[in-house]
Design an enzyme around this catalytic site. Structure first.
Site, short mmCIF file in Angstrom:
data_model
loop_
_atom_site.label_atom_id
_atom_site.label_comp_id
_atom_site.label_asym_id
_atom_site.label_seq_id
_atom_site.Cartn_x
_atom_site.Cartn_y
_atom_site.Cartn_z
N CYS A 113 -7.94 56.55 -56.25
CA CYS A 113 -8.63 56.39 -54.66
C CYS A 113 -7.76 55.68 -53.79
O CYS A 113 -8.75 55.18 -53.07
CB CYS A 113 -9.53 56.10 -55.61
SG CYS A 113 -10.66 56.63 -55.86
N HIS A 253 -13.33 51.67 -49.68
CA HIS A 253 -13.97 53.00 -50.42
C HIS A 253 -15.20 53.12 -50.62
O HIS A 253 -15.64 52.33 -50.99
CB HIS A 253 -12.40 53.35 -51.76
CG HIS A 253 -12.60 54.74 -52.68
ND1 HIS A 253 -13.05 55.13 -52.45
CD2 HIS A 253 -13.11 53.77 -53.93
CE1 HIS A 253 -13.08 55.69 -53.28
NE2 HIS A 253 -12.68 55.35 -54.57
N ASN A 283 -18.19 59.85 -54.26
CA ASN A 283 -16.99 59.90 -55.01
C ASN A 283 -15.54 60.70 -54.61
O ASN A 283 -15.88 61.24 -54.93
CB ASN A 283 -16.51 58.27 -55.56
CG ASN A 283 -15.18 57.46 -55.19
OD1 ASN A 283 -14.26 58.29 -55.37
ND2 ASN A 283 -15.39 57.04 -56.46
#
Ligand code: ACO
Length: 327
Positions: A113, A253, A283
């Site tokens: 990520c 993020h 996500n």
């Protein structure tokens, strides 16, 4: 020193929407649980025929259009992904073929990520150190749905598919303050077991399909994500003699609204200054920051001259942050 700017931004998400109501029919979950624990209401999911390079090349085309340059002007393609089309060749090479350019170097970066921030750092360093390069495509692209265990309710509600891209260029305007001011990246390999996907790694036991899926210690990841992202924000501000009051917009993020709220509280920045779109993306791992950046720009959340702070955390554990003075 050469300045590096973000000259164009673009993103692409697949058409198919997977809502929390859809998930209620797949695993033992509820819209109420997902929204209250994560903030996510829906996510986009690829068709079986769509792959990561399709998402990445569409986002790249939009970033090129936004930067008003041709793919022929690109000197390097970097792709941050953990869901490559194949183990090899790199998804960056496949995207190069789809975009229709040849000869320029291309490679993938795996920092999960945090991958986009890592790729931004690599791209920026190429531009600073290699005078032959003028424009670089940095792409974050993920088909997370291909590594999600659709029978595991604790992870399948979290992820989505998509891609975002930026064109990085050397800044030719010496009077302009627009540039990437700094990038910080870090990792702690002692945390590698908190979140992983065995996949086709050489330590795989070969016991079957399920090794392809994401495994996660959710609570520990939650705590580390807050701790490491707050530390990254504090460190990058301190080493640039800036304070959080100088920042106009934070783009974190997009993992979980509770993580974002905790960061907002700890670093003392009002929630209105933190951009979030995870409500409808979920996500998307390495794609999350460039998709959010594109949406923030389209929605007028970023103005010329604004100081932008991006910050990420991912498996590894990895983290990264960057300060960008918007053009
Ligand atoms: N629906 C309903 N119940 C669920 C679901 C679900 N989808 N998932 C888990 N539960 C249940 C659990 O089984 C457990 O039940 P039990 O008490 O009967 O055992 C209960 O809910 C609580 O489970 P916890 O895991 O303790 O729930 P928590 O409040 O910690 O929330 C979550 C879980 C949302 C995963 C949270 O830990 C989290 O967000 N962690 C961070 C994970 C993350 O963002 N990962 C992304 C990758 S890393 C990154 O991008 C930063």
């Amino acid at each position: 020193m050469e300045r590096v700017i973000i000259r164009g931004v673009g993103s692409y998400v697949p058409d198919c929407v997977l809502s929390n109501a859809d998930l209620e029919g797949m695993v033992d979950t509820s819209n109420e649980w997902i929204v209250s624990r994560t903030g996510i209401e829906s996510r986009r999911i690829c068709l079986d025929t769509e792959v990561t390079s399709d998402l990445g090349s569409r986002a790249a085309e939009k970033a090129l259009e936004n930067a008003n340059i041709s793919v022929c002007d690109i000197d390097l393609i970097l792709v941050a992904t953990v869901t490559p089309d194949m183990q090899f060749p790199s998804t960056a090479c496949i995207i190069q073929g789809k975009l229709g350019c040849t000869d320029i170097p291309c490679f993938d970066i795996n920092a999960v990520c945090s991958g986009f921030v890592y790729a931004l750092d690599v791209g920026r360093n190429f531009l600073i150190n290699n005078s032959m390069m003028k424009n670089i495509l940095v792409i974050g692209a993920e088909k997370m749905s291909s590594i999600v265990d659709w029978e595991d309710r604790s992870t399948c509600v979290l992820f989505g598919d998509g891609a975002g891209a930026v064109v990085l260029s050397r800044n030719t305007d010496t009077n302009s303050e627009a540039s990437i001011l700094d990038i910080l990246v870090g990792a702690d390999g002692h945390l590698s077991q908190l979140l992983y996907c065995q996949g086709f790694g050489v330590t795989a036991s070969g016991e079957g399909e399920r090794e392809r899926f994401i495994r996660m210690e959710g609570r520990e990841v939650f705590k580390e994500a807050i701790k490491r992202m707050c530390a990254a924000v504090e460190d990058i501000l301190l080493r640039n003699s800036l304070t959080i009051e100088d920042v106009a917009c934070v783009i974190p993020h997009q993992a979980n609204m509770r993580i974002i709220s905790a960061i907002s509280e700890r670093i003392k920045i009002p929630q209105e200054k933190i951009f979030s779109n995870l409500q409808h993306t979920g996500n998307t791992s390495a794609a999350s920051i460039p998709i959010a950046m594109d949406e923030a720009l389209q929605g007028g959340h970023i103005q010329s001259g604004d100081l932008i702070l991006i910050v990420a955390f991912g498996a590894g554990a990895t983290w990264g942050a960057s300060l960008i003075r918007w053009k």
